[in-house]
Design a protein around this motif. Structure first.
Motif, PDB file in Angstrom:
ATOM      1  N   VAL A 256       0.865  -1.222   0.003  1.00 48.74           N
ATOM      2  CA  VAL A 256       0.162   0.004   0.020  1.00 48.74           C
ATOM      3  C   VAL A 256       0.900   1.045   0.011  1.00 48.74           C
ATOM      4  O   VAL A 256       1.799   1.440   0.687  1.00 48.74           O
ATOM      5  CB  VAL A 256      -0.910  -0.082   1.068  1.00 48.74           C
ATOM      6  CG1 VAL A 256      -1.839   1.286   1.267  1.00 48.74           C
ATOM      7  CG2 VAL A 256      -1.818  -1.261   1.349  1.00 48.74           C
ATOM      8  N   ARG A 258       1.913   4.795   0.864  1.00 43.11           N
ATOM      9  CA  ARG A 258       1.346   5.685   1.914  1.00 43.11           C
ATOM     10  C   ARG A 258       2.427   6.854   2.439  1.00 43.11           C
ATOM     11  O   ARG A 258       3.538   6.493   2.867  1.00 43.11           O
ATOM     12  CB  ARG A 258       0.824   5.001   3.245  1.00 43.11           C
ATOM     13  CG  ARG A 258       0.219   5.681   4.253  1.00 43.11           C
ATOM     14  CD  ARG A 258      -0.257   5.039   5.599  1.00 43.11           C
ATOM     15  NE  ARG A 258       0.816   4.444   6.305  1.00 43.11           N
ATOM     16  CZ  ARG A 258       0.838   3.520   7.293  1.00 43.11           C
ATOM     17  NH1 ARG A 258      -0.454   3.382   7.740  1.00 43.11           N
ATOM     18  NH2 ARG A 258       1.788   3.002   7.915  1.00 43.11           N
ATOM     19  N   ILE A 265      -7.340   7.158   2.288  1.00 42.82           N
ATOM     20  CA  ILE A 265      -7.410   5.612   2.639  1.00 42.82           C
ATOM     21  C   ILE A 265      -8.376   5.381   3.786  1.00 42.82           C
ATOM     22  O   ILE A 265      -8.571   5.938   4.856  1.00 42.82           O
ATOM     23  CB  ILE A 265      -5.932   4.937   3.334  1.00 42.82           C
ATOM     24  CG1 ILE A 265      -5.020   5.266   2.033  1.00 42.82           C
ATOM     25  CG2 ILE A 265      -6.352   3.446   3.414  1.00 42.82           C
ATOM     26  CD1 ILE A 265      -3.746   4.844   2.599  1.00 42.82           C
ATOM     27  N   GLN A 267      -9.978   3.331   6.828  1.00 38.98           N
ATOM     28  CA  GLN A 267      -9.435   2.469   7.524  1.00 38.98           C
ATOM     29  C   GLN A 267     -10.032   1.159   7.481  1.00 38.98           C
ATOM     30  O   GLN A 267      -9.351  -0.216   7.309  1.00 38.98           O
ATOM     31  CB  GLN A 267      -9.392   2.864   9.058  1.00 38.98           C
ATOM     32  CG  GLN A 267      -8.952   1.963   9.948  1.00 38.98           C
ATOM     33  CD  GLN A 267      -7.473   1.715   9.946  1.00 38.98           C
ATOM     34  OE1 GLN A 267      -6.761   2.485   9.271  1.00 38.98           O
ATOM     35  NE2 GLN A 267      -7.000   0.492  10.574  1.00 38.98           N
ATOM     36  N   ASN A 269     -11.065  -0.361   4.734  1.00 37.13           N
ATOM     37  CA  ASN A 269     -10.680  -0.993   3.528  1.00 37.13           C
ATOM     38  C   ASN A 269      -9.318  -1.472   3.861  1.00 37.13           C
ATOM     39  O   ASN A 269      -9.079  -2.799   3.428  1.00 37.13           O
ATOM     40  CB  ASN A 269     -10.482   0.112   2.504  1.00 37.13           C
ATOM     41  CG  ASN A 269     -11.555   0.425   1.716  1.00 37.13           C
ATOM     42  OD1 ASN A 269     -12.793  -0.359   1.951  1.00 37.13           O
ATOM     43  ND2 ASN A 269     -11.519   1.670   0.622  1.00 37.13           N
ATOM     44  N   ILE A 270      -8.490  -1.020   4.664  1.00 37.21           N
ATOM     45  CA  ILE A 270      -7.230  -1.606   5.075  1.00 37.21           C
ATOM     46  C   ILE A 270      -7.501  -2.883   5.784  1.00 37.21           C
ATOM     47  O   ILE A 270      -6.805  -3.785   5.787  1.00 37.21           O
ATOM     48  CB  ILE A 270      -6.346  -0.723   5.971  1.00 37.21           C
ATOM     49  CG1 ILE A 270      -5.857   0.491   5.160  1.00 37.21           C
ATOM     50  CG2 ILE A 270      -5.054  -1.480   6.558  1.00 37.21           C
ATOM     51  CD1 ILE A 270      -5.074   0.194   3.889  1.00 37.21           C
ATOM     52  N   GLU A 274      -6.445  -6.718   5.155  1.00 32.81           N
ATOM     53  CA  GLU A 274      -5.522  -7.573   6.117  1.00 32.81           C
ATOM     54  C   GLU A 274      -6.172  -8.712   6.259  1.00 32.81           C
ATOM     55  O   GLU A 274      -5.448  -9.976   6.598  1.00 32.81           O
ATOM     56  CB  GLU A 274      -5.592  -6.861   7.442  1.00 32.81           C
ATOM     57  CG  GLU A 274      -4.763  -5.753   7.833  1.00 32.81           C
ATOM     58  CD  GLU A 274      -4.721  -4.807   9.028  1.00 32.81           C
ATOM     59  OE1 GLU A 274      -5.728  -5.344   9.937  1.00 32.81           O
ATOM     60  OE2 GLU A 274      -4.047  -4.195   9.377  1.00 32.81           O
ATOM     61  N   ILE A 279       0.047  -6.901   4.963  1.00 31.56           N
ATOM     62  CA  ILE A 279       0.356  -5.473   4.248  1.00 31.56           C
ATOM     63  C   ILE A 279       1.738  -4.647   4.491  1.00 31.56           C
ATOM     64  O   ILE A 279       2.086  -4.911   5.688  1.00 31.56           O
ATOM     65  CB  ILE A 279      -0.993  -4.508   4.832  1.00 31.56           C
ATOM     66  CG1 ILE A 279      -2.318  -4.964   4.434  1.00 31.56           C
ATOM     67  CG2 ILE A 279      -0.548  -3.044   4.255  1.00 31.56           C
ATOM     68  CD1 ILE A 279      -3.407  -4.207   4.936  1.00 31.56           C
ATOM     69  N   TYR A 281       3.657  -1.374   3.911  1.00 36.78           N
ATOM     70  CA  TYR A 281       3.418   0.232   3.264  1.00 36.78           C
ATOM     71  C   TYR A 281       4.726   0.451   2.633  1.00 36.78           C
ATOM     72  O   TYR A 281       5.788   0.174   3.161  1.00 36.78           O
ATOM     73  CB  TYR A 281       3.202   1.031   4.293  1.00 36.78           C
ATOM     74  CG  TYR A 281       1.691   0.745   4.947  1.00 36.78           C
ATOM     75  CD1 TYR A 281       0.710   1.403   4.484  1.00 36.78           C
ATOM     76  CD2 TYR A 281       1.553   0.161   6.070  1.00 36.78           C
ATOM     77  CE1 TYR A 281      -0.801   0.989   4.783  1.00 36.78           C
ATOM     78  CE2 TYR A 281       0.379  -0.195   6.790  1.00 36.78           C
ATOM     79  CZ  TYR A 281      -0.714   0.396   5.998  1.00 36.78           C
ATOM     80  OH  TYR A 281      -1.861  -0.081   6.500  1.00 36.78           O
TER      81      TYR A 281
END
Length: 451
Positions: A256, A258, A265, A267, A269-270, A274, A279, A281
């Motif tokens: 991702v 960032r 973004i 949260q 969706n993150i 997961e 993930i 970054y």
């Protein structure tokens, strides 16, 4: 059943100071030793960053105080309540910042602050801009309190109050309107929320930290905080039952982007990513190498403010180009899509080389706002999202538009979603926390196989 203070901070219109008051109240409660879960009504990315700043004891702990978006267009009611409850579990109080005026929605009240308060069954604290007003605000308050009786208005806060004598007029107006007056914020130029483009880096956030501190001091001086919390006590929401989807864990490697340029973004969706795997970054501005990955997510942000840095990092641009050439999956939204283009052109017409994955140029010349909710239909799938950008694509490249998109009123809009190889890109910021985002690729592949 245990009760906790729960409230939605709303206003009679945009520009009344919702964000200002929210930041001050979050900081004031933090200084009292309370843990507060904060939320933002709608698809806004910037206010949640300010919320985290106001709620965190230090910049190093920002990630522990993430503010969560609650959006009735992009989220089902069941999912919205589950998200609110889950993030409220360990909190001493819950504060939601509203959007626009209390009843303003995409269509009538749909998606409005009032509708969200109804869905969550929490009271509203109404913020009123009292500049150049006195007893007449009583009619305004009365109208808001009685327009939709099932929307609970616990009390009113006045902003931009000139003096104590001015406030006495306002108190009398609120009393005669039948709504408790809980205090005021005095008129001062020191409390203007800064540019929406700020707060994207730690250094900028450090400079902004004085704002919630100053507001919190004024709130403690002029607002009946204890009474506000008492009037907003509501039963703790029942804890949701964990779903089978939440208990599964995939083995994908997900990267991702960032940094200052890419940080729009959601949260949730993150959290959904997961469930698909691990993930990592990375920063397209600073990092020289892309992590070993099976899926790259390039979210939106403000790449137009970092064109020199993005263009100068040729190593990362080449890494992404080669990853895509090798069949790698990429989901790119808005600013992330711009980064994949051949070039991005700034307002002055200067062109900066980018990744060259998409046969297109993005330009900031002759900027025009494109804004609104989007329903995205592609290969039998429907996703929801939001479009917000000033740039445009200068040339139509060889990529195929794979979607039809409609606004909140069901009217088709020309916004495209492109596919090139395993790259899926478009201007719409998607919300997929209730779906498996990998279905975007599998649905497209199945449609092509059956064609």
């Amino acid at each position: 059943m245990k009760r906790k203070p729960q409230l939605l901070i709303a206003a009679t219109s945009s520009g009344c100071g919702k964000t200002t008051f929210t930041l001050g109240l979050l900081r004031a409660l933090r200084k009292r030793g309370l843990s507060v879960a904060s939320f933002k009504c709608g698809p806004d990315y910037i206010d949640p960053k300010f919320h985290a700043l106001a709620s965190s004891p230090s910049l190093e702990e920002l990630h522990l105080h993430t503010s969560i978006n609650l959006d009735q267009y992009m989220m089902s009611s069941e999912h919205l309540r589950e998200v609110y409850t889950r993030h409220s579990k360990a909190a001493d109080a819950m504060i939601v910042e509203g959007v626009m005026g209390l009843f303003d929605g995409a269509t009538r009240m749909q998606g409005s602050s009032a509708s969200l308060a109804q869905t969550l069954d929490i009271p509203v604290v109404l913020l009123v801009n009292a500049a150049s007003s006195a007893y007449s605000v009583g009619a305004l308050i009365y109208g808001f309190a009685h327009w939709k009786p099932d929307v609970q208005i616990a009390g009113v806060i006045f902003n931009r109050v000139a003096s104590e004598s001015h406030y006495r007029f306002l108190v009398e107006a609120a009393e005669d309107a039948g709504v408790p007056s809980l205090g005021y914020i005095p008129r001062t130029q020191l409390l203007d929320v800064p540019s929406r483009h700020l707060g994207l880096s730690l250094s900028e956030l450090e400079r902004l930290d004085e704002l919630p501190e100053s507001i919190a001091t004024l709130i403690e001086q002029h607002v009946e905080v204890n009474r506000l919390l008492e009037l907003c006590l509501r039963p703790t929401p029942p804890q949701p039952i964990a779903t089978s989807q939440e208990s599964t864990q995939g083995n994908l490697r997900i990267s991702v982007a960032r940094d200052e340029a890419f940080n729009f973004i959601y949260q949730e969706n993150i959290l959904a990513l997961e469930r698909l795997g691990e993930i990592s970054y990375f920063s397209p501005i600073r990092d020289r190498a892309l992590p070993a990955t099976d899926l790259v997510y390039l979210p939106g942000g403000y790449p137009e403010f970092y064109l020199e840095q993005l263009s100068a990092n040729a190593a990362m641009r080449e890494q992404i180009y080669n990853y895509v050439l090798g069949g790698g999956k990429v989901l790119a939204e808005c600013g992330g899509m711009m980064y994949l283009c051949r070039t991005i052109i700034d307002e002055a017409g200067t062109s900066y080389p980018m990744c060259g994955v998409l046969d297109n140029e993005a330009t900031m010349e002759e900027m025009k706002l494109s804004l609104g909710y989007r329903s995205v239909h592609t290969a039998g799938l429907t996703l929801r999202g939001h479009e917000f950008h000033y740039s445009k694509l200068k040339h139509t490249g060889s990529e195929d538009n794979i979607a039809q998109q409609h606004n909140a009123r069901g009217i088709e809009v020309p916004t495209a979603m492109y596919r090139k190889g395993n790259v899926i890109a478009g201007y719409t910021h998607l919300y997929w926390a209730e779906q498996n985002i990998l279905d975007l690729w599998s649905a497209q592949d199945n449609e092509e196989a059956n064609a």
